[in-house]
Design an enzyme around this catalytic site. Sequence first.
Site, mmCIF file in Angstrom:
data_model
loop_
_atom_site.group_PDB
_atom_site.id
_atom_site.type_symbol
_atom_site.label_atom_id
_atom_site.label_comp_id
_atom_site.label_asym_id
_atom_site.label_seq_id
_atom_site.Cartn_x
_atom_site.Cartn_y
_atom_site.Cartn_z
ATOM 1 N N HIS A 56 37.845 38.879 41.854
ATOM 2 C CA HIS A 56 39.277 38.564 41.712
ATOM 3 C C HIS A 56 39.513 37.276 40.921
ATOM 4 O O HIS A 56 40.266 37.289 39.929
ATOM 5 C CB HIS A 56 39.932 38.496 43.091
ATOM 6 C CG HIS A 56 41.348 37.999 43.067
ATOM 7 N ND1 HIS A 56 42.351 38.660 42.399
ATOM 8 C CD2 HIS A 56 41.919 36.880 43.618
ATOM 9 C CE1 HIS A 56 43.491 37.984 42.545
ATOM 10 N NE2 HIS A 56 43.243 36.910 43.276
ATOM 11 N N HIS A 80 41.544 29.205 42.395
ATOM 12 C CA HIS A 80 42.860 29.223 43.023
ATOM 13 C C HIS A 80 42.861 29.656 44.487
ATOM 14 O O HIS A 80 43.763 29.297 45.237
ATOM 15 C CB HIS A 80 43.823 30.111 42.211
ATOM 16 C CG HIS A 80 43.620 31.578 42.406
ATOM 17 N ND1 HIS A 80 42.669 32.289 41.713
ATOM 18 C CD2 HIS A 80 44.242 32.471 43.233
ATOM 19 C CE1 HIS A 80 42.721 33.564 42.094
ATOM 20 N NE2 HIS A 80 43.664 33.701 43.010
ATOM 21 N N GLU A 84 42.622 28.147 50.150
ATOM 22 C CA GLU A 84 43.283 29.040 51.110
ATOM 23 C C GLU A 84 42.285 29.881 51.904
ATOM 24 O O GLU A 84 42.458 30.084 53.102
ATOM 25 C CB GLU A 84 44.256 29.958 50.366
ATOM 26 C CG GLU A 84 45.002 30.901 51.285
ATOM 27 C CD GLU A 84 45.950 31.816 50.524
ATOM 28 O OE1 GLU A 84 46.354 32.841 51.104
ATOM 29 O OE2 GLU A 84 46.272 31.515 49.368
ATOM 30 N N ASP A 85 41.241 30.375 51.245
ATOM 31 C CA ASP A 85 40.380 31.384 51.867
ATOM 32 C C ASP A 85 38.981 30.892 52.249
ATOM 33 O O ASP A 85 38.177 31.677 52.737
ATOM 34 C CB ASP A 85 40.236 32.591 50.928
ATOM 35 C CG ASP A 85 41.554 33.319 50.742
ATOM 36 O OD1 ASP A 85 42.402 33.227 51.639
ATOM 37 O OD2 ASP A 85 41.741 33.969 49.704
ATOM 38 N N ASP A 147 47.483 35.822 39.072
ATOM 39 C CA ASP A 147 46.972 36.204 40.393
ATOM 40 C C ASP A 147 47.730 37.424 40.926
ATOM 41 O O ASP A 147 47.142 38.398 41.402
ATOM 42 C CB ASP A 147 47.132 35.007 41.334
ATOM 43 C CG ASP A 147 46.812 35.348 42.782
ATOM 44 O OD1 ASP A 147 45.800 36.022 43.023
ATOM 45 O OD2 ASP A 147 47.585 34.935 43.671
ATOM 46 N N ASP A 267 65.362 55.526 22.604
ATOM 47 C CA ASP A 267 64.617 54.374 22.087
ATOM 48 C C ASP A 267 63.279 54.185 22.813
ATOM 49 O O ASP A 267 62.861 53.063 23.082
ATOM 50 C CB ASP A 267 65.455 53.098 22.179
ATOM 51 C CG ASP A 267 65.895 52.794 23.610
ATOM 52 O OD1 ASP A 267 65.736 53.677 24.472
ATOM 53 O OD2 ASP A 267 66.387 51.690 23.847
#
Length: 744
Positions: A56, A80, A84-85, A147, A267
């Site tokens: 990821h 990133h 958090e993880d 993300d 279109d």
Amino acid sequence: MPPVLTSRPPARIMDIVDLVEEYSPDCSDLLTKAYIFTAKVHKGQSRISGEPYISHPLEVARLLAELRQDPETVCAGLLHDTVEDTATTFKDINEHFGNDVAELVDGVTKLAKIDVSNTQVRQAESYRKMLIAMAKDIRVIIIKLADRLHNALTLHHLPQKSRERIARETAEIYAPLANRIGIGWLKGALEDVAFKHLHPKEFLEIDEMLRDGLEDREAYMDLVMERLKEILEMEGIDGAASARFKLHSSIYEKMQTQNLDFHQVYDICGVRIIVDSVKDCYAVLGILHSSWTPIPGRFKDYIALPKANLYQSLHTTVVGPEGQRVEFQIRTLEMHRVAEEGIAAHWKYKEGDEVNDGMADKFEWIRRIVESLNEESDPRNLVDSVKVNLFQDEVFVFTPRGEVKSLPRGATPVDFAFSIHTEVGSHCVGAKVNGKITPLSTLLENGDIVEIITNPHRRPSADWLKFVVTARAKQKIRNWVRQEQKERSLTLGQELLENELERFVEKKEVASYMKPKELKGVARLFGVRTHQDVLISVGFGRVSARQVVQKLLPEQLVREREKREKSRLRRLVNRVSRHKNKSGILVKGQDDVLIRYGKCCQPIPGDEIVGFITRGRGVTVHNESCPNIKSLMDDQERLVEVSWGEVDKDQMHLVTLVVEARDRPGVLASLSAAIASCEANISRVAAEAAQDKAAIRLDVQVHDLAQLNDVVKRVRDEKYIFSVNRIAPEVAPVKGKVPQIPTE
């Protein structure tokens, strides 16, 4: 060109490094170090799909590299999720990769550990942190969008409920954000993947129809490109053209908004032309219009009037070869770069670089969002404020000096006034649109010239909240209304408390009990903090002046005074008052509160009710469906929760019914008998007949809603009755008159 997002090989760190090295050399060490760190802390973790978790952050970093982001941003993309993880901290990132990268990672990190049970509040707080960080550094939202895009592309691995929730959030928040920062392909990709999960059936139907006609459309686009190349060469203009196809979500949106069938969307195919200069853009436009017939109303000049996200281009639709419609977009190479990379193409990252004043104005919408985030406490209003500022539907209006202002569609002169300055909005008394005086609720249109008329002695009106649409205007008006209410309540509370104190002590002694120190001493007993809060609570009606006096004065003094009041006459008055005020209404969290019924709706026991604090006069109880209470819903601070408690079963309540019946002898007699059979009483009757119909007004006394429903049912069952309706007293006819009888 936007990247191909499906059926491509997994991202690898060496490919990401090669991509970034093309536009920013000497980044290899930083990115490799970030990859090794991420792989180490995420070791043993897997995604729901079963893939190693490291896949990821690698995909996010690849998307950022394809967006040509600087090495620090790509590095933050790799890192990133680490805070958090995993057990990684902000301090760890700062030590290994520097403060710049650490701030970016912190801005993206969700508030996973926030102690809030309400999902909506938690989501709102997450938006708040993300958008405030974004205002400081736009790269935060670019990382967040990359993300979100990769997570959205893998939604099929999640349960259906989670898929729908994330897809809806993607469509409502993240796609508009991508549009706002000008990355058109990213906005389209997010919308399309959200559409696929929110409307799977419609997605498959459109996909099948697109595949069926794909060969014909590609052949037609080859013909258009060939003709276009000949025309441009003949005119001596050097330009590059490419075909573009409408996305599934865009086709579906057009079908829905314009009520079209798939085959009426003409279109689906378009052509993008990139030339060297602005002069060439307009030259190509003229050539297209002279070569093919332009369709009226389908030309848009986003070069002279750029979108808020800095997007610039000329759009026109013509009747092309073989009589088919073709949309053209004409822009310069620099305009195309901004359209692909968004406003990040203008953002300066290197130390010492600053965004110039002209460019800073382009980010005004970010500041507007952050203002609303900082000032709004209600999570529902907060999320709505974000959405209003993100939605792409805009109008462009002008100041009298010719300056362009971009506002959301539906904006009014009041929104315009607050967009100029808070003082202009606060003192606004009128507006001229295109030189003519217009109401402040007028909806502004593209090209309007707006002039605001001000008066330094005027202030905002709460009625403006009914028609303003911008978050800034709503917030400023709400703030002023709240402040005005506090000031009025402070003055009223002081008067009420002084008057009550004079009943217990000498007038000259009142001032000593009104001192801030004395009032602050009892503040916590009423759930407030300051001496002013005590007075405001009295003025609002949340607390009675007698309750405050009982806490301020010595208990013995209060008891003696109350004892003196219990004379024979006073006891008689008290008995009458107690009987009169036995309302059977319970007010949440309050005792000893004066209760009044709204004369506009006259609720009866069993009705759904709501309480509204009437300054100095207690709580007024309204029927929940009362039109008057609906107009007061914006004043949330004065609404209180009320319910029916123990009511006097012998007490009768007046309701007004309007009966429409066939005009026949004996109708009134049968109505009276039906109502009497329910043990209800008729206090007044008025009737009017015309064209074989009769309209009858009945004032009926009942004990509660259950008895009223019984009355209505019995009356409806009578012969010759068309309808029976309860009406509010304010719309009930006066002096015995009845509503006009409907005619065929």
